[in-house]
Structures are given as structure tokens and as C-alpha cells.
Design a protein around this motif. Sequence first.
Motif, PDB file in Angstrom:
ATOM      1  N   PHE A  28      43.353  19.817  34.809  1.00 18.51           N
ATOM      2  CA  PHE A  28      42.660  18.442  34.538  1.00 18.51           C
ATOM      3  C   PHE A  28      43.450  17.515  35.290  1.00 18.51           C
ATOM      4  O   PHE A  28      44.688  17.883  35.577  1.00 18.51           O
ATOM      5  CB  PHE A  28      42.794  17.862  33.071  1.00 18.51           C
ATOM      6  N   ARG A  29      42.785  16.309  35.473  1.00 14.32           N
ATOM      7  CA  ARG A  29      43.414  15.111  36.231  1.00 14.32           C
ATOM      8  C   ARG A  29      43.161  13.872  35.242  1.00 14.32           C
ATOM      9  O   ARG A  29      41.936  13.927  34.701  1.00 14.32           O
ATOM     10  CB  ARG A  29      42.696  14.928  37.526  1.00 14.32           C
ATOM     11  N   HIS A  30      43.969  13.092  35.258  1.00  9.74           N
ATOM     12  CA  HIS A  30      43.753  11.655  34.528  1.00  9.74           C
ATOM     13  C   HIS A  30      44.248  10.610  35.326  1.00  9.74           C
ATOM     14  O   HIS A  30      45.532  10.782  35.736  1.00  9.74           O
ATOM     15  CB  HIS A  30      44.569  11.577  33.217  1.00  9.74           C
ATOM     16  N   ALA A  31      43.666   9.521  35.325  1.00  9.84           N
ATOM     17  CA  ALA A  31      44.162   8.376  35.959  1.00  9.84           C
ATOM     18  C   ALA A  31      44.778   7.365  35.074  1.00  9.84           C
ATOM     19  O   ALA A  31      44.102   6.988  34.101  1.00  9.84           O
ATOM     20  CB  ALA A  31      43.122   7.603  37.138  1.00  9.84           C
ATOM     21  N   ASP A  32      45.876   6.880  35.159  1.00 10.52           N
ATOM     22  CA  ASP A  32      46.642   5.860  34.114  1.00 10.52           C
ATOM     23  C   ASP A  32      46.113   4.359  34.650  1.00 10.52           C
ATOM     24  O   ASP A  32      45.814   4.116  35.713  1.00 10.52           O
ATOM     25  CB  ASP A  32      47.850   6.046  33.928  1.00 10.52           C
ATOM     26  N   GLU A  33      46.576   3.470  34.032  1.00 11.96           N
ATOM     27  CA  GLU A  33      46.387   2.056  34.170  1.00 11.96           C
ATOM     28  C   GLU A  33      47.268   1.385  35.219  1.00 11.96           C
ATOM     29  O   GLU A  33      46.801   0.747  35.815  1.00 11.96           O
ATOM     30  CB  GLU A  33      46.583   1.216  32.957  1.00 11.96           C
ATOM     31  N   GLU A  34      48.235   2.200  35.652  1.00  7.62           N
ATOM     32  CA  GLU A  34      49.265   1.506  36.780  1.00  7.62           C
ATOM     33  C   GLU A  34      48.816   2.147  38.264  1.00  7.62           C
ATOM     34  O   GLU A  34      49.610   2.086  39.093  1.00  7.62           O
ATOM     35  CB  GLU A  34      50.587   1.975  36.436  1.00  7.62           C
ATOM     36  N   GLY A  35      47.602   2.949  38.068  1.00  8.70           N
ATOM     37  CA  GLY A  35      47.258   3.624  39.465  1.00  8.70           C
ATOM     38  C   GLY A  35      47.785   4.998  39.557  1.00  8.70           C
ATOM     39  O   GLY A  35      47.923   5.649  40.763  1.00  8.70           O
ATOM     40  N   GLY A  36      48.733   5.728  38.575  1.00  6.43           N
ATOM     41  CA  GLY A  36      49.144   7.034  38.645  1.00  6.43           C
ATOM     42  C   GLY A  36      48.111   7.974  38.525  1.00  6.43           C
ATOM     43  O   GLY A  36      47.147   7.899  37.769  1.00  6.43           O
ATOM     44  N   LEU A  37      48.277   9.199  38.884  1.00  7.84           N
ATOM     45  CA  LEU A  37      47.518  10.242  38.695  1.00  7.84           C
ATOM     46  C   LEU A  37      48.405  11.258  37.855  1.00  7.84           C
ATOM     47  O   LEU A  37      49.405  11.727  38.158  1.00  7.84           O
ATOM     48  CB  LEU A  37      46.827  10.909  39.817  1.00  7.84           C
ATOM     49  N   TRP A  38      47.545  11.880  36.770  1.00  3.89           N
ATOM     50  CA  TRP A  38      48.479  13.118  36.118  1.00  3.89           C
ATOM     51  C   TRP A  38      47.607  14.241  36.199  1.00  3.89           C
ATOM     52  O   TRP A  38      46.518  14.113  36.237  1.00  3.89           O
ATOM     53  CB  TRP A  38      48.558  12.573  34.625  1.00  3.89           C
ATOM     54  N   TYR A  39      48.305  15.210  36.378  1.00  2.00           N
ATOM     55  CA  TYR A  39      47.651  16.665  36.728  1.00  2.00           C
ATOM     56  C   TYR A  39      48.175  17.593  35.599  1.00  2.00           C
ATOM     57  O   TYR A  39      49.278  17.710  35.224  1.00  2.00           O
ATOM     58  CB  TYR A  39      48.278  17.098  38.106  1.00  2.00           C
ATOM     59  N   GLN A  55      52.837  19.667  33.764  1.00  2.00           N
ATOM     60  CA  GLN A  55      52.136  18.315  33.927  1.00  2.00           C
ATOM     61  C   GLN A  55      53.151  17.720  35.026  1.00  2.00           C
ATOM     62  O   GLN A  55      54.018  17.701  35.078  1.00  2.00           O
ATOM     63  CB  GLN A  55      52.059  17.252  32.684  1.00  2.00           C
ATOM     64  N   ALA A  56      51.984  17.120  36.023  1.00  2.00           N
ATOM     65  CA  ALA A  56      52.492  16.384  37.088  1.00  2.00           C
ATOM     66  C   ALA A  56      52.076  14.941  37.224  1.00  2.00           C
ATOM     67  O   ALA A  56      50.947  14.822  37.095  1.00  2.00           O
ATOM     68  CB  ALA A  56      52.214  17.110  38.340  1.00  2.00           C
ATOM     69  N   GLU A  57      53.124  14.218  37.199  1.00  2.00           N
ATOM     70  CA  GLU A  57      52.617  12.702  37.439  1.00  2.00           C
ATOM     71  C   GLU A  57      53.023  12.347  38.768  1.00  2.00           C
ATOM     72  O   GLU A  57      54.024  12.307  39.183  1.00  2.00           O
ATOM     73  CB  GLU A  57      53.357  11.756  36.302  1.00  2.00           C
ATOM     74  N   LEU A  58      51.907  11.777  39.411  1.00  2.00           N
ATOM     75  CA  LEU A  58      51.994  11.291  40.965  1.00  2.00           C
ATOM     76  C   LEU A  58      51.786   9.792  40.957  1.00  2.00           C
ATOM     77  O   LEU A  58      50.646   9.285  40.551  1.00  2.00           O
ATOM     78  CB  LEU A  58      51.000  11.984  41.909  1.00  2.00           C
ATOM     79  N   THR A  59      52.963   8.821  40.803  1.00  4.23           N
ATOM     80  CA  THR A  59      52.965   7.500  40.735  1.00  4.23           C
ATOM     81  C   THR A  59      52.124   6.899  41.912  1.00  4.23           C
ATOM     82  O   THR A  59      51.720   7.363  42.722  1.00  4.23           O
ATOM     83  CB  THR A  59      54.254   7.050  40.321  1.00  4.23           C
ATOM     84  N   GLU A  87      37.110  16.916  25.257  1.00  2.00           N
ATOM     85  CA  GLU A  87      35.907  16.008  24.737  1.00  2.00           C
ATOM     86  C   GLU A  87      36.242  14.728  24.403  1.00  2.00           C
ATOM     87  O   GLU A  87      35.350  13.833  24.320  1.00  2.00           O
ATOM     88  CB  GLU A  87      35.088  16.813  24.020  1.00  2.00           C
ATOM     89  N   GLU A  88      37.507  14.714  23.944  1.00  5.74           N
ATOM     90  CA  GLU A  88      37.752  13.359  23.375  1.00  5.74           C
ATOM     91  C   GLU A  88      38.795  12.763  24.547  1.00  5.74           C
ATOM     92  O   GLU A  88      38.490  11.388  24.436  1.00  5.74           O
ATOM     93  CB  GLU A  88      38.664  13.579  22.041  1.00  5.74           C
ATOM     94  N   ASP A  89      39.728  13.341  25.181  1.00  3.97           N
ATOM     95  CA  ASP A  89      40.692  12.397  26.054  1.00  3.97           C
ATOM     96  C   ASP A  89      40.126  12.359  27.208  1.00  3.97           C
ATOM     97  O   ASP A  89      39.072  13.025  27.843  1.00  3.97           O
ATOM     98  CB  ASP A  89      41.859  13.627  26.341  1.00  3.97           C
ATOM     99  N   PRO A  90      40.295  11.213  27.773  1.00  2.70           N
ATOM    100  CA  PRO A  90      39.769  10.968  29.237  1.00  2.70           C
ATOM    101  C   PRO A  90      40.345  11.641  30.620  1.00  2.70           C
ATOM    102  O   PRO A  90      41.218  11.449  31.159  1.00  2.70           O
ATOM    103  CB  PRO A  90      40.107   9.363  29.461  1.00  2.70           C
ATOM    104  N   LEU A  91      39.681  13.033  30.465  1.00  3.02           N
ATOM    105  CA  LEU A  91      40.307  14.213  31.485  1.00  3.02           C
ATOM    106  C   LEU A  91      39.409  14.567  32.115  1.00  3.02           C
ATOM    107  O   LEU A  91      37.945  14.647  31.836  1.00  3.02           O
ATOM    108  CB  LEU A  91      40.970  15.385  30.794  1.00  3.02           C
ATOM    109  N   GLU A  92      39.394  14.738  33.679  1.00  3.72           N
ATOM    110  CA  GLU A  92      38.467  15.275  34.583  1.00  3.72           C
ATOM    111  C   GLU A  92      38.982  16.683  34.742  1.00  3.72           C
ATOM    112  O   GLU A  92      40.042  16.958  35.365  1.00  3.72           O
ATOM    113  CB  GLU A  92      38.502  14.339  35.821  1.00  3.72           C
TER     114      GLU A  92
END
Length: 107
Positions: A28-39, A55-59, A87-92
Motif C-alpha cells: 500500500f501507499r499513503h500520502a501524509d499531510e506534509e507531502g510525504g509518501l508512506w509505502y 514501511q518506508a517513508e519518503l519525505t 477498507e478503513e484506513d486511507p491506503l491505496e
Amino acid sequence: MVDLERFKAETVAYFRALDESATLRHHFRHADEEGGLWYIEAVPDRGGELIVIKQAELTAAGQLHRYSWEHLEDEHGFLTDQAIDPEEDPLEAIPAEEFQRVWGLGE
């Protein structure tokens, strides 16, 4: 101090066992409020919950922070200890290759 060391050893053993025995992996991937991407790479545990094992955070500044049983935490963050629910978490959902590409940037 001994209890803390034992707890860490048990945590490492738990995540390592999940990683090494997994036959089905979800990415999955998730974008945070600061413009980072979480894998995220997650596997089902015995109870069927999806547990994050990598998990990897690309700031937004281009820094990469990686967490797994081999590196649970540092001054930037830590491997989540909460099960995820796509289904509940904002994940792609993403292909495994995309996760591996980002994970491999840190090697």
C-alpha cells in the motif's frame, strides 16, 4: 531495563517470524499531510489481521526512512504496531514492484 530488552527481543522475533513465514503480502501507499509518501508491506497474522512488517517513508524533502524487524525505530519514527484495515484506513493498493523499488532506494 531487562524487561525493556526482553520486550524488544520479543517484538523483533514476532515481526521477523511474520516476514519469514509470509506467503501472501499486501502493498500500500499513503500520502501524509506534509507531502510525504508512506509505502507499506503487510501480511496477515494468524487472526487474519493485516500486520505491517515493512514501511518506508519518503519525505517531501526526499529523505527515506525504512522500518522493519531489522530496524524497528530511530529518531525519525518507528514501525507501526497497529494492524491496518485497507477498507478503513486511507491506503491505496500498489503493485509489489512499486514497494520494492522504493524500499530498495535505501540499500
